[in-house]
Design a protein around this motif. Sequence first.
Motif, PDB file in Angstrom:
ATOM      1  N   ARG A 270     -10.764  -1.806   3.022  1.00 33.83           N
ATOM      2  CA  ARG A 270     -10.283  -0.462   2.676  1.00 33.83           C
ATOM      3  C   ARG A 270      -9.376   0.055   3.800  1.00 33.83           C
ATOM      4  O   ARG A 270      -9.858   0.641   4.761  1.00 33.83           O
ATOM      5  CB  ARG A 270     -11.442   0.509   2.451  1.00 33.83           C
ATOM      6  N   PRO A 271      -8.065  -0.159   3.702  1.00 30.10           N
ATOM      7  CA  PRO A 271      -7.150   0.474   4.647  1.00 30.10           C
ATOM      8  C   PRO A 271      -7.039   1.966   4.347  1.00 30.10           C
ATOM      9  O   PRO A 271      -7.176   2.394   3.205  1.00 30.10           O
ATOM     10  CB  PRO A 271      -5.806  -0.234   4.374  1.00 30.10           C
ATOM     11  N   PHE A 272      -6.773   2.751   5.394  1.00 27.78           N
ATOM     12  CA  PHE A 272      -6.676   4.199   5.254  1.00 27.78           C
ATOM     13  C   PHE A 272      -5.241   4.653   5.472  1.00 27.78           C
ATOM     14  O   PHE A 272      -4.583   4.240   6.423  1.00 27.78           O
ATOM     15  CB  PHE A 272      -7.619   4.891   6.233  1.00 27.78           C
ATOM     16  N   VAL A 273      -4.776   5.518   4.558  1.00 26.85           N
ATOM     17  CA  VAL A 273      -3.384   5.957   4.530  1.00 26.85           C
ATOM     18  C   VAL A 273      -3.330   7.468   4.724  1.00 26.85           C
ATOM     19  O   VAL A 273      -4.098   8.209   4.100  1.00 26.85           O
ATOM     20  CB  VAL A 273      -2.726   5.589   3.183  1.00 26.85           C
ATOM     21  N   LEU A 274      -2.416   7.914   5.568  1.00 28.63           N
ATOM     22  CA  LEU A 274      -2.176   9.344   5.780  1.00 28.63           C
ATOM     23  C   LEU A 274      -0.791   9.689   5.247  1.00 28.63           C
ATOM     24  O   LEU A 274       0.191   9.029   5.581  1.00 28.63           O
ATOM     25  CB  LEU A 274      -2.253   9.693   7.272  1.00 28.63           C
ATOM     26  N   VAL A 275      -0.725  10.721   4.408  1.00 27.85           N
ATOM     27  CA  VAL A 275       0.541  11.098   3.771  1.00 27.85           C
ATOM     28  C   VAL A 275       0.897  12.524   4.175  1.00 27.85           C
ATOM     29  O   VAL A 275       0.088  13.448   4.031  1.00 27.85           O
ATOM     30  CB  VAL A 275       0.439  11.005   2.228  1.00 27.85           C
ATOM     31  N   SER A 276       2.099  12.700   4.679  1.00 31.16           N
ATOM     32  CA  SER A 276       2.645  14.024   4.978  1.00 31.16           C
ATOM     33  C   SER A 276       4.019  14.109   4.319  1.00 31.16           C
ATOM     34  O   SER A 276       4.502  13.114   3.767  1.00 31.16           O
ATOM     35  CB  SER A 276       2.725  14.245   6.490  1.00 31.16           C
TER      36      SER A 276
ATOM     37  N   PHE B  38      -5.324  -8.542  -4.204  1.00 31.50           N
ATOM     38  CA  PHE B  38      -5.380  -7.658  -5.368  1.00 31.50           C
ATOM     39  C   PHE B  38      -5.936  -6.299  -4.936  1.00 31.50           C
ATOM     40  O   PHE B  38      -6.825  -6.233  -4.089  1.00 31.50           O
ATOM     41  CB  PHE B  38      -6.295  -8.223  -6.459  1.00 31.50           C
ATOM     42  N   VAL B  39      -5.419  -5.237  -5.547  1.00 28.85           N
ATOM     43  CA  VAL B  39      -6.018  -3.923  -5.354  1.00 28.85           C
ATOM     44  C   VAL B  39      -7.167  -3.787  -6.342  1.00 28.85           C
ATOM     45  O   VAL B  39      -6.980  -3.927  -7.554  1.00 28.85           O
ATOM     46  CB  VAL B  39      -4.995  -2.791  -5.559  1.00 28.85           C
ATOM     47  N   LEU B  40      -8.354  -3.517  -5.813  1.00 28.02           N
ATOM     48  CA  LEU B  40      -9.538  -3.390  -6.663  1.00 28.02           C
ATOM     49  C   LEU B  40      -9.661  -1.980  -7.218  1.00 28.02           C
ATOM     50  O   LEU B  40     -10.020  -1.780  -8.375  1.00 28.02           O
ATOM     51  CB  LEU B  40     -10.786  -3.759  -5.860  1.00 28.02           C
ATOM     52  N   GLU B  41      -9.382  -0.981  -6.373  1.00 32.70           N
ATOM     53  CA  GLU B  41      -9.387   0.405  -6.847  1.00 32.70           C
ATOM     54  C   GLU B  41      -8.704   1.302  -5.819  1.00 32.70           C
ATOM     55  O   GLU B  41      -8.493   0.911  -4.677  1.00 32.70           O
ATOM     56  CB  GLU B  41     -10.793   0.910  -7.141  1.00 32.70           C
ATOM     57  N   ASP B  42      -8.353   2.501  -6.283  1.00 29.83           N
ATOM     58  CA  ASP B  42      -7.722   3.501  -5.425  1.00 29.83           C
ATOM     59  C   ASP B  42      -8.718   4.633  -5.191  1.00 29.83           C
ATOM     60  O   ASP B  42      -9.440   5.032  -6.105  1.00 29.83           O
ATOM     61  CB  ASP B  42      -6.460   4.056  -6.083  1.00 29.83           C
TER      62      ASP B  42
ATOM     63  N   ILE C 255       0.836  -1.204   0.000  1.00 27.13           N
ATOM     64  CA  ILE C 255       0.000   0.000   0.000  1.00 27.13           C
ATOM     65  C   ILE C 255       0.866   1.248   0.000  1.00 27.13           C
ATOM     66  O   ILE C 255       0.628   2.198  -0.754  1.00 27.13           O
ATOM     67  CB  ILE C 255      -0.943  -0.007   1.219  1.00 27.13           C
ATOM     68  N   GLU C 256       1.903   1.264   0.844  1.00 26.15           N
ATOM     69  CA  GLU C 256       2.787   2.433   0.908  1.00 26.15           C
ATOM     70  C   GLU C 256       3.473   2.676  -0.429  1.00 26.15           C
ATOM     71  O   GLU C 256       3.550   3.809  -0.909  1.00 26.15           O
ATOM     72  CB  GLU C 256       3.827   2.250   2.009  1.00 26.15           C
ATOM     73  N   GLN C 257       3.958   1.607  -1.060  1.00 27.11           N
ATOM     74  CA  GLN C 257       4.601   1.737  -2.362  1.00 27.11           C
ATOM     75  C   GLN C 257       3.632   2.327  -3.384  1.00 27.11           C
ATOM     76  O   GLN C 257       3.985   3.234  -4.153  1.00 27.11           O
ATOM     77  CB  GLN C 257       5.067   0.352  -2.842  1.00 27.11           C
TER      78      GLN C 257
ATOM     79  N   GLY D 286      -7.778   5.886   0.510  1.00 25.58           N
ATOM     80  CA  GLY D 286      -8.379   4.602   0.851  1.00 25.58           C
ATOM     81  C   GLY D 286      -8.133   3.631  -0.287  1.00 25.58           C
ATOM     82  O   GLY D 286      -8.552   3.887  -1.420  1.00 25.58           O
ATOM     83  N   THR D 287      -7.433   2.541  -0.019  1.00 25.06           N
ATOM     84  CA  THR D 287      -7.075   1.571  -1.059  1.00 25.06           C
ATOM     85  C   THR D 287      -7.927   0.322  -0.892  1.00 25.06           C
ATOM     86  O   THR D 287      -7.834  -0.357   0.133  1.00 25.06           O
ATOM     87  CB  THR D 287      -5.581   1.192  -0.964  1.00 25.06           C
ATOM     88  N   ASP D 288      -8.762   0.013  -1.876  1.00 22.89           N
ATOM     89  CA  ASP D 288      -9.660  -1.137  -1.772  1.00 22.89           C
ATOM     90  C   ASP D 288      -8.952  -2.413  -2.213  1.00 22.89           C
ATOM     91  O   ASP D 288      -8.459  -2.504  -3.347  1.00 22.89           O
ATOM     92  CB  ASP D 288     -10.910  -0.915  -2.620  1.00 22.89           C
ATOM     93  N   ILE D 289      -8.930  -3.392  -1.303  1.00 19.05           N
ATOM     94  CA  ILE D 289      -8.185  -4.632  -1.526  1.00 19.05           C
ATOM     95  C   ILE D 289      -9.118  -5.823  -1.401  1.00 19.05           C
ATOM     96  O   ILE D 289      -9.971  -5.868  -0.510  1.00 19.05           O
ATOM     97  CB  ILE D 289      -7.033  -4.752  -0.506  1.00 19.05           C
ATOM     98  N   VAL D 290      -8.955  -6.773  -2.307  1.00 16.06           N
ATOM     99  CA  VAL D 290      -9.698  -8.033  -2.228  1.00 16.06           C
ATOM    100  C   VAL D 290      -8.709  -9.186  -2.152  1.00 16.06           C
ATOM    101  O   VAL D 290      -7.550  -9.062  -2.539  1.00 16.06           O
ATOM    102  CB  VAL D 290     -10.647  -8.222  -3.433  1.00 16.06           C
ATOM    103  N   ARG D 291      -9.219 -10.296  -1.652  1.00 10.22           N
ATOM    104  CA  ARG D 291      -8.377 -11.480  -1.461  1.00 10.22           C
ATOM    105  C   ARG D 291      -9.030 -12.660  -2.156  1.00 10.22           C
ATOM    106  O   ARG D 291     -10.264 -12.806  -2.120  1.00 10.22           O
ATOM    107  CB  ARG D 291      -8.245 -11.762   0.038  1.00 10.22           C
ATOM    108  N   THR D 292      -8.221 -13.495  -2.781  1.00 11.53           N
ATOM    109  CA  THR D 292      -8.765 -14.669  -3.470  1.00 11.53           C
ATOM    110  C   THR D 292      -8.155 -15.969  -2.987  1.00 11.53           C
ATOM    111  O   THR D 292      -8.605 -17.041  -3.380  1.00 11.53           O
ATOM    112  CB  THR D 292      -8.538 -14.559  -4.995  1.00 11.53           C
TER     113      THR D 292
END
Length: 469
Positions: A424-430, A151-155, A83-85, A139-145
Amino acid sequence: MFDEMFGNDNFVREPYRQYQHWIDDEDITRLHKKSAETEAIFRRTGITFNVYGREEAAERLIPFDIVPRVISAREWTRLSRGIEQRVQAINAFLHDIYHRQEIIRAGRIPAELIANNEAYLPEMIGVSPPGNVYTHIVGTDIVRTGEDEFFVLEDNARTPSGVSYMLENRETMLHMFPELFSKIKIRAVSDYPKNLRRSLSACAPRACTGRPVLAVLTPGIHNSAYFEHSFLADQMGAELVEGHDLRVVDGRIAMRTTKGYAPIDVLYRRVDDEYLDPLTFNPDSQLGVPGIMDVYRSGGITIANAPGTGIADDKAIYSYIPEIVEFYTGEKAILKNVPTWRCAEADSLAYVLDNLESLVVKEVHGSGGYGMLVGPAASKREVAAFKKKLKARPGNYIAQPTLSLSTVPILTKKGLAPRHVDLRPFVLVSPNETKITPGGLTRVALKEGSLVVNSSQGGGTKDTWVLEE
């Protein structure tokens, strides 16, 4: 189909062992009673969302399931690295397309994908946000199979929502099942509001001379996420404002107070670009602030997220994210995209039209589960109608295979039953830090067999546990 609690062989997976020991000793009647109590808590707290386009009462409770989703420390380490990358690459991409456009010069993405994109703002060309941060909250939407297949479903880099539900879900579980949190070591999420304030403050504009003043800009009480806007402003100790509360004073954006107008340094806006400034964008907007873009460009205020970030949410851009990650980081993407057909391309369109019954088709600017077709769940009439839409505006759509999303049990009248989930993990960027809250918002499709997890389409939420070890 992979179940995150029971795996593929009906044996409880390691991350769920302690929880399984607990729930095996629980009486199903007590669990149902607890589930009903959580609904009463949500109703009393006012944790609701609005559904547009309905004649009946639009305000609804977010359905909440008391069976948590559990992620191991090892799984989370891999996810957070990916996610960070991805977020760092998206931020670099946004800076590039509004400045030198090196990725286009290098031929890695087509120029028309940017130039013809309605989310691309020419008004942002040459503008560098404070600290060069475009995506303050993502918020990065992730699914698992599968066991190790994510997999990232959407950004969601424009105005991602749902973090208030993540926080309230945890608060509710702590209240209802305190014994679980003494038995199982789970990473906390409660410091998100403090981290959000710190992260936004670190992006203060050069006009800021003291402790940054923060405000949350909301479209108002009728917006679907108004509860969240109010919640976050309260939790951060920031003012909740609407457009009519703000004006330009001495080259700054100032908010109305009982003592007159006071300048704002950072505006966490939950208003789309189109409505942000009627002098620059939609002249009919009543939601924004006339002249705010001039103040922004002159360094008088920070707008989070930056105007123009919405292009990173575009699903056609999404299909190029692996190339974007490699171009700006020099590394292969840790998290994979879902294979995607761009319907604007003739060969892809032909394939999609021939295989519509087995694909998921989405609008490139769509969100919330609207405007999409889930082929396997659609009727012949719906498929035929969607073919006409595709042929009329192919560039408006992308298509993806129907993934076998992982399941997590929910509590039903008959006991535990599997339902599909995303995360949907949440990311804070500074300027100097990227901080990811451990876990995020798990959305669950409450209908048996359904793949649609959006609350607006009948989905619910779960508490997400990331184990400490």
